[in-house]
Design a protein around this motif. Structure first.
Motif, PDB file in Angstrom:
ATOM      1  N   LYS A 183       1.048  -0.916  -0.179  1.00  7.84           N
ATOM      2  CA  LYS A 183       0.094   0.112  -0.432  1.00  7.84           C
ATOM      3  C   LYS A 183       1.025   1.133   0.183  1.00  7.84           C
ATOM      4  O   LYS A 183       0.505   2.216  -0.453  1.00  7.84           O
ATOM      5  CB  LYS A 183      -0.826  -0.029   1.375  1.00  7.84           C
ATOM      6  CG  LYS A 183      -0.316  -0.045   2.302  1.00  7.84           C
ATOM      7  CD  LYS A 183      -1.403  -0.310   3.474  1.00  7.84           C
ATOM      8  CE  LYS A 183      -0.560   0.335   5.492  1.00  7.84           C
ATOM      9  NZ  LYS A 183      -1.644   0.677   6.434  1.00  7.84           N
ATOM     10  N   GLU A 184       1.936   1.104   0.655  1.00  8.18           N
ATOM     11  CA  GLU A 184       2.505   2.433   0.384  1.00  8.18           C
ATOM     12  C   GLU A 184       3.578   2.646  -1.230  1.00  8.18           C
ATOM     13  O   GLU A 184       3.462   4.131  -1.466  1.00  8.18           O
ATOM     14  CB  GLU A 184       3.815   1.996   1.651  1.00  8.18           C
ATOM     15  CG  GLU A 184       3.922   2.463   2.903  1.00  8.18           C
ATOM     16  CD  GLU A 184       3.308   1.234   3.156  1.00  8.18           C
ATOM     17  OE1 GLU A 184       2.565   0.372   4.946  1.00  8.18           O
ATOM     18  OE2 GLU A 184       4.066  -0.285   2.952  1.00  8.18           O
ATOM     19  N   PHE A 185       3.753   1.615  -1.879  1.00  9.54           N
ATOM     20  CA  PHE A 185       3.708   2.038  -3.136  1.00  9.54           C
ATOM     21  C   PHE A 185       3.035   1.935  -4.276  1.00  9.54           C
ATOM     22  O   PHE A 185       2.657   3.376  -4.935  1.00  9.54           O
ATOM     23  CB  PHE A 185       4.695   0.242  -3.339  1.00  9.54           C
ATOM     24  CG  PHE A 185       5.016   0.634  -4.273  1.00  9.54           C
ATOM     25  CD1 PHE A 185       6.358   1.098  -5.040  1.00  9.54           C
ATOM     26  CD2 PHE A 185       4.029   0.360  -5.820  1.00  9.54           C
ATOM     27  CE1 PHE A 185       6.827   0.842  -6.704  1.00  9.54           C
ATOM     28  CE2 PHE A 185       4.636   0.195  -7.138  1.00  9.54           C
ATOM     29  CZ  PHE A 185       5.785   1.149  -7.579  1.00  9.54           C
ATOM     30  N   ILE A 186       1.528   1.796  -3.442  1.00  6.51           N
ATOM     31  CA  ILE A 186       0.648   2.170  -4.184  1.00  6.51           C
ATOM     32  C   ILE A 186       0.432   3.632  -3.689  1.00  6.51           C
ATOM     33  O   ILE A 186       0.038   4.234  -5.043  1.00  6.51           O
ATOM     34  CB  ILE A 186      -0.677   1.620  -4.380  1.00  6.51           C
ATOM     35  CG1 ILE A 186       0.090   0.023  -4.725  1.00  6.51           C
ATOM     36  CG2 ILE A 186      -2.118   1.900  -4.768  1.00  6.51           C
ATOM     37  CD1 ILE A 186      -1.142  -0.921  -4.929  1.00  6.51           C
ATOM     38  N   LYS A 187       0.380   4.129  -2.999  1.00  5.75           N
ATOM     39  CA  LYS A 187       0.411   5.452  -2.167  1.00  5.75           C
ATOM     40  C   LYS A 187       1.257   6.486  -2.930  1.00  5.75           C
ATOM     41  O   LYS A 187       0.976   7.039  -3.367  1.00  5.75           O
ATOM     42  CB  LYS A 187       0.091   4.904  -0.973  1.00  5.75           C
ATOM     43  CG  LYS A 187       0.407   6.804  -0.185  1.00  5.75           C
ATOM     44  CD  LYS A 187      -0.223   6.625   1.327  1.00  5.75           C
ATOM     45  CE  LYS A 187      -0.318   8.448   2.012  1.00  5.75           C
ATOM     46  NZ  LYS A 187      -0.396   8.380   3.017  1.00  5.75           N
ATOM     47  N   LYS A 188       2.715   5.450  -3.039  1.00  5.25           N
ATOM     48  CA  LYS A 188       3.359   6.701  -3.919  1.00  5.25           C
ATOM     49  C   LYS A 188       2.872   7.458  -4.980  1.00  5.25           C
ATOM     50  O   LYS A 188       3.137   8.208  -5.677  1.00  5.25           O
ATOM     51  CB  LYS A 188       4.979   6.300  -2.968  1.00  5.25           C
ATOM     52  CG  LYS A 188       5.829   7.044  -3.007  1.00  5.25           C
ATOM     53  CD  LYS A 188       7.473   6.127  -3.270  1.00  5.25           C
ATOM     54  CE  LYS A 188       8.577   7.196  -3.947  1.00  5.25           C
ATOM     55  NZ  LYS A 188      10.230   6.718  -3.700  1.00  5.25           N
ATOM     56  N   GLN A 189       3.033   5.980  -5.500  1.00  2.15           N
ATOM     57  CA  GLN A 189       2.892   6.101  -6.270  1.00  2.15           C
ATOM     58  C   GLN A 189       1.487   6.955  -7.326  1.00  2.15           C
ATOM     59  O   GLN A 189       1.434   8.009  -8.697  1.00  2.15           O
ATOM     60  CB  GLN A 189       3.172   4.495  -7.595  1.00  2.15           C
ATOM     61  CG  GLN A 189       3.908   3.966  -6.973  1.00  2.15           C
ATOM     62  CD  GLN A 189       5.581   4.594  -8.290  1.00  2.15           C
ATOM     63  OE1 GLN A 189       4.766   5.270  -8.711  1.00  2.15           O
ATOM     64  NE2 GLN A 189       6.401   4.895  -7.518  1.00  2.15           N
ATOM     65  N   LEU A 190       0.812   7.143  -6.437  1.00  2.74           N
ATOM     66  CA  LEU A 190      -0.617   7.904  -7.217  1.00  2.74           C
ATOM     67  C   LEU A 190      -0.462   8.993  -6.618  1.00  2.74           C
ATOM     68  O   LEU A 190      -1.289  10.351  -7.404  1.00  2.74           O
ATOM     69  CB  LEU A 190      -2.300   6.863  -6.244  1.00  2.74           C
ATOM     70  CG  LEU A 190      -2.785   5.827  -6.846  1.00  2.74           C
ATOM     71  CD1 LEU A 190      -3.420   4.849  -5.477  1.00  2.74           C
ATOM     72  CD2 LEU A 190      -3.067   5.699  -7.964  1.00  2.74           C
ATOM     73  N   GLU A 191      -0.154   9.542  -5.406  1.00  2.00           N
ATOM     74  CA  GLU A 191       0.423  10.785  -4.932  1.00  2.00           C
ATOM     75  C   GLU A 191       1.075  11.825  -6.655  1.00  2.00           C
ATOM     76  O   GLU A 191       1.016  12.687  -6.630  1.00  2.00           O
ATOM     77  CB  GLU A 191       1.285  11.012  -3.202  1.00  2.00           C
ATOM     78  CG  GLU A 191       0.031  10.720  -2.942  1.00  2.00           C
ATOM     79  CD  GLU A 191       0.972  10.154  -1.734  1.00  2.00           C
ATOM     80  OE1 GLU A 191       2.029  10.855  -1.749  1.00  2.00           O
ATOM     81  OE2 GLU A 191       0.613  10.526   0.147  1.00  2.00           O
ATOM     82  N   LYS A 192       2.152  11.043  -6.400  1.00  2.00           N
ATOM     83  CA  LYS A 192       3.306  10.932  -7.594  1.00  2.00           C
ATOM     84  C   LYS A 192       1.739  11.881  -9.058  1.00  2.00           C
ATOM     85  O   LYS A 192       2.097  12.761  -9.709  1.00  2.00           O
ATOM     86  CB  LYS A 192       3.951  10.047  -8.454  1.00  2.00           C
ATOM     87  CG  LYS A 192       5.116  10.176  -7.905  1.00  2.00           C
ATOM     88  CD  LYS A 192       6.482   9.058  -8.445  1.00  2.00           C
ATOM     89  CE  LYS A 192       7.730   8.670  -7.068  1.00  2.00           C
ATOM     90  NZ  LYS A 192       8.278   8.120  -8.041  1.00  2.00           N
ATOM     91  N   GLU A 193       0.914  10.757  -9.249  1.00  2.00           N
ATOM     92  CA  GLU A 193      -0.258  11.021 -10.876  1.00  2.00           C
ATOM     93  C   GLU A 193      -0.861  12.428 -10.168  1.00  2.00           C
ATOM     94  O   GLU A 193      -1.732  12.727 -11.313  1.00  2.00           O
ATOM     95  CB  GLU A 193      -0.870   9.705 -10.428  1.00  2.00           C
ATOM     96  CG  GLU A 193       0.344   8.641 -11.595  1.00  2.00           C
ATOM     97  CD  GLU A 193      -0.093   8.529 -12.423  1.00  2.00           C
ATOM     98  OE1 GLU A 193       0.155   9.231 -13.819  1.00  2.00           O
ATOM     99  OE2 GLU A 193       1.348   7.791 -12.839  1.00  2.00           O
ATOM    100  N   LEU A 194      -1.324  12.073  -9.332  1.00  2.00           N
ATOM    101  CA  LEU A 194      -2.589  13.046  -8.808  1.00  2.00           C
ATOM    102  C   LEU A 194      -1.448  14.401  -7.799  1.00  2.00           C
ATOM    103  O   LEU A 194      -2.714  15.080  -7.554  1.00  2.00           O
ATOM    104  CB  LEU A 194      -3.624  12.117  -7.251  1.00  2.00           C
ATOM    105  CG  LEU A 194      -3.702  11.194  -7.889  1.00  2.00           C
ATOM    106  CD1 LEU A 194      -5.142  10.773  -6.886  1.00  2.00           C
ATOM    107  CD2 LEU A 194      -5.038  11.341  -9.189  1.00  2.00           C
TER     108      LEU A 194
END
Length: 223
Positions: A183-194
């Motif tokens: 979930k940490e990786f997914i959160k980081k990637q989504l934050e980059k996108e958003l």
């Protein structure tokens, strides 16, 4: 029954005599007070009955929304991993709260299909949403990351979501798989996108690990 009718007639007669004895101005004021009180009671009742209790499950097709729906309602997967093209819509007590049936408030859960052609259905249910659970496929995240972020951004910028400040929980599904991303990786990637902060949790619909979603539901749909 006749006795009740006679008693009612007596009360009506007494009320009529009292009204005749009062100055007209006082009668008008009394009527106005009663009318305003009734209107206020009706307004409060309408507001209470219209309070949102709908949780919307959204996300890309194949992310596991339908499995999550069945886990919340029945504690099982039912149709397994078959992608649903139809909207699931039901009001129920969460399966984890069945022993408290009658003491907790039922939740209206709507599973909106993630197929591009069916996404407009989301606009139909958002006005009643108390919260949104956005389901992400943690196992196949990299290949769907851009599409998932784009759909999430679309939801976060919906006029209804912005105006009502509808809370959004990102549920990383399929984290029980060995190849799933954290979930940490997914959160980081989504934050980059958003370019924005998002609330992310994890779980696995197939194994019934949906407690984070249940906690989110109870935070915004009070028992």
């Amino acid at each position: 029954m006749d006795e009740w009718v006679r008693q009612a007639e007596v009360w009506v007669g007494q009320a009529e005599r009292w009204i005749r004895q009062q100055p007209p101005e006082q009668v008008y004021v009394a009527v106005a007070v009663v009318a305003v009180t009734v209107l206020l009671l009706v307004a409060v009742s309408c507001l209470k009955s219209s309070k949102a209790n709908t949780i919307v499950l959204s996300g890309l097709s194949g992310s596991g929304k339908t499995i999550l729906f069945y886990q919340l309602r029945d504690g099982s997967t039912h149709q397994g991993t078959v992608t649903s093209m139809e909207q699931n819509n039901d009001t129920f007590v969460l399966h984890s709260e069945l022993e408290r049936r009658g003491k907790v408030k039922p939740v209206h859960v709507v599973d909106v299909p993630g197929h591009a052609r069916l996404k407009p259905k989301l606009d139909e249910v958002l006005p009643q949403a108390a919260g949104i659970v956005y389901v992400v496929d943690a196992q196949d995240f990299l290949s769907t990351m851009h599409a998932a972020a784009e759909y999430l951004y679309d939801i976060l910028t919906k006029a209804t979501v912005v105006k009502k400040r509808v809370p959004v929980l990102i549920f990383c599904n399929k984290t029980d798989k060995v190849t799933a991303h954290s979930k940490e990786f997914i959160k980081k990637q989504l934050e980059k996108e958003l370019y924005n902060k998002v609330t992310v949790t994890e779980g696995a619909g197939l194994t019934g690990n949906v407690s984070a979603v249940e906690e989110f539901i109870r935070e915004y749909v009070k028992a």
